[in-house]
Design an enzyme around this catalytic site. Structure first.
Site, PDB file in Angstrom:
ATOM      1  CB  SER A 200      -8.064   1.064   7.245  1.00  0.00           C
ATOM      2  OG  SER A 200      -8.805   1.324   8.404  1.00  0.00           O
ATOM      3  CG  ASP A 306      -4.311   5.743  12.785  1.00  0.00           C
ATOM      4  OD1 ASP A 306      -5.455   6.044  13.164  1.00  0.00           O
ATOM      5  OD2 ASP A 306      -4.083   4.969  11.828  1.00  0.00           O
ATOM      6  CG  HIS A 334      -6.912   5.772   9.697  1.00  0.00           C
ATOM      7  ND1 HIS A 334      -6.244   4.672  10.173  1.00  0.00           N
ATOM      8  CD2 HIS A 334      -7.920   5.277   8.903  1.00  0.00           C
ATOM      9  CE1 HIS A 334      -6.815   3.572   9.723  1.00  0.00           C
ATOM     10  NE2 HIS A 334      -7.821   3.919   8.934  1.00  0.00           N
TER      11      HIS A 334
END
Length: 641
Positions: A200, A306, A334
């Site tokens: 991320s 995602d 995610h």
């Protein structure tokens, strides 16, 4: 068991029956490096006895305006025995804003220190696993977070250059001190070869640092990472959330209140919520144009579903890179691959770092470059991505019965008219496509006579009249047909965390290497959203400025969708659902527009492997299934990347 381990075992068996073998010795092994055996690194150094220390790396910036160069706090775990023998080791580096505010990994681990300020626990398994194998693990607090000074500027110059400064220091080009002010010299224990990793936001930093072309950064592993912050916080002019950069800054900031007021003001003014334009602020946070500067090898992992860091982030980055690269694409949202396919991921990561940081010729660079999860638990390996067999196919929009249109065949001569319904949910928009639903229009293919695959980035060109100066336009591709699928919209985004644990490396009383096991969260559903796309019509000419529409005039507006790689089974139906604003994946700036769509001037473009069947005169009937079998997301809230 990896291919490398199988080959090693085979050599041992053959040698045991008296065969004579000549084995090529890897460079590190030839030099007598104790942590390299049979072409791979092995755990020979004590994790418990490792050197644990903190240093502060000086940057060239001062965005907190205190007259002192900003400093990056760096916590290090490295093998003591290697240092004692003057063996210089490479570095696995994770630069993150999350070490004190939000945690890392599925269990949200934070850094922990003893009473003297010495690091005792690093989040995740990287130090536990790699330090005994002859690596140092370095965890850097991005500027403005945890123990670092400066102000976090959310993807900007300060953030990227603060992490780059650590790579420079590791290669002898920067200055750092211990807490008492004495100099800290990295080149005494490291050879400077650095690999950056992170999920991320952390992986986004790795992309940004690689795009500087910094010497010594040999590889990066961006997981669910951002390559353009504009595309993370805007969808082609559509606002994802108001004051998003300011929210992200405040969520991770480690500085006293008011110290970073100037940076907050810059984030607010530069991001320009009022227009949604791509400007100099966003260009600074767009790493893709500098992909040509990247010389580090790249191992990407991303979820095909995602909806936080969407798939355009990996696709546009991957397609621009001209370096050795490899990619995993899973069906989750995610989620870190450590929590999807743990043993295979750790083995891949181990071999990847061995190849590009230790210089071991283990063959990973000659294996298929792409691994894709095609269905829950089913993975295939391919040479490249998108699929080499994918062809750009233009699909016409037909009038059908006047309510539900068709996909394929000749362009229809009809039209559709709808009015923006900002409260229309995705679940309602895609359900029952054969019925009229205010605020949406639907087009369906004939039932597939054979499986097809969509691999790449679809788009839809819409020829529209709009009675307002602009409107948001939303497009969805839907696979109508019952199947077992990863339930990525549930809590966990496609995984379920168990109570059992497995361990991946050595442990101490303060920092164990054990993590809760996970399994895929699987559901049988009657449909799946394959991909989504959004476009502000007034940004149809350029994202850099607004070009208002004039009521009564026809305009061509292309809605690019998110990249995907999905397979549709025979008998299923492909659907295209169009609406205006979307209240679940963005913050709608609804104008209340009425949109008229000219079918003849509109079309869907698919990166297709296989063929869609010829449509009938009307669309097929898609049975309405119970709501319990539908994948229904929740309304969008600002997220941490």
């Amino acid at each position: 068991m990896s291919g490398l381990r199988m080959r090693t075992l085979a050599v041992a068996v053959v040698a045991g029956v008296g065969a004579t073998l000549t084995i090529a010795v890897a460079p590190a092994e030839a030099a007598g490096t104790p942590h390299v055996r049979a072409g791979e690194t092995v755990p020979v150094y004590s994790y418990e006895n490792a050197v644990r220390e903190s240093v502060w790396v000086q940057t060239t910036l001062d965005n907190d305006d205190d007259g002192v160069p900003d400093r990056v706090a760096v916590d290090i775990v490295r093998p003591r025995e290697a240092a004692d023998k003057r063996i210089k080791v490479p570095v696995v580096l994770e630069a993150s804003p999350y070490y004190s505010c939000c945690g890392r990994g599925n269990e949200s681990e934070l850094k922990q220190y003893d009473a003297n300020g010495t690091i005792t626990k690093q989040p995740l398994f990287y130090d536990n696993y790699f330090v005994p194998r002859g690596y140092a693990f370095v965890a850097a607090d991005l500027a403005g977070t945890n123990r670092s000074t400066g102000c976090e500027d959310v993807g900007g110059r300060e953030e990227v250059l603060s992490a780059k400064a650590v790579v420079d220091w590791l290669n002898g080009r920067g200055r750092a001190t211990y807490a008492d002010g004495t100099p800290a010299v990295a080149t005494r224990w490291t050879n400077g070869k650095t690999g950056m990793i992170g999920k991320s936001w952390d992986g986004s930093v790795a992309n940004g640092v690689a795009a500087t072309g910094v010497e010594g950064l040999e590889t990066i592993v961006p997981i669910s990472a951002i390559s353009s912050w504009y595309d993370y916080q805007r969808y082609n002019g559509v606002l994802r959330a108001e004051d998003y950069p300011e929210y992200l800054h405040q969520a991770v900031s480690g500085r006293p209140e008011s110290v970073c007021d100037a940076t907050l003001k810059e984030l607010d003014e530069g991001s320009d919520d009022a227009t949604g334009n791509y400007n100099a602020y966003w260009a600074e946070r767009d790493y893709r144009p500098d992909a040509r500067k990247v010389h580090a090898s790249v191992l990407i992992a991303h979820g095909l579903n995602d909806t936080n860091v969407t798939t355009a982030q990996f696709a546009q980055w991957w397609n621009r890179l001209r370096v050795p690269k490899k990619m995993w694409l899973a069906q989750q949202g995610h989620v870190d691959p450590f929590d999807i396919r743990r043993a295979q991921w750790v083995d891949t990561l181990h071999r990847w770092f061995d190849r590009y940081l230790q210089g071991l010729r283990n063959g990973i660079d000659r294996e298929p470059a792409v691994s894709i999860e095609t269905a829950p638990g089913t993975w295939v390996n391919e040479r490249t991505w998108p699929a080499s067999a994918a062809r750009s196919v233009k699909v016409a929009l037909g009038d059908g019965d006047g309510t539900t249109g068709t996909l394929g065949g000749r362009s229809g001569s009809g039209s559709r008219t709808w009015t923006d319904a900002p409260d229309l949910s995705e679940a309602t928009a895609v359900a029952a496509p054969n019925t009229a639903v205010p605020g949406r229009v639907a087009f369906l293919s004939a039932p597939l006579s054979q499986p097809v695959r969509i691999s790449g980035t679809p788009s839809v060109k819409l020829r529209v009249q709009v009675d307002k100066p602009t409107t948001e336009l939303t497009a969805r591709l839907v696979d109508y047909g019952t199947a077992t699928r990863v339930n990525y919209v549930a809590a966990g985004e496609g995984i379920t965390t168990l109570t059992t644990e497995s361990c991946w490396g050595a442990s101490t009383a303060a920092d164990d290497a054990c993590y809760r096991d996970t399994v895929e969260n699987v559901i049988t559903s009657d449909h799946a959203i394959l991909t989504r796309g959004w476009q502000d019509a007034a940004h149809r000419v350029s994202l850099r400025f607004v070009t208002p529409l004039q009521p009564g005039r026809w305009y061509d507006v292309t809605v690019p969708m998110q990249a995907t790689d999905q397979r549709l089974a025979a008998g299923h139906v492909l659907g295209l659902i169009l609406q205006a604003s979307d209240n679940e994946y963005s913050t709608p700036q609804s104008t209340g527009a009425t949109i008229k769509l000219d079918l003849r001037g509109s079309s869907l473009t698919l990166p297709l492997v296989g063929r869609l069947p010829a449509p009938g005169a009307t669309a097929p009937t898609v049975p309405a299934a119970p709501a319990a079998t539908r994948l229904a997301p929740q309304k969008f809230q600002p997220l941490l990347p």
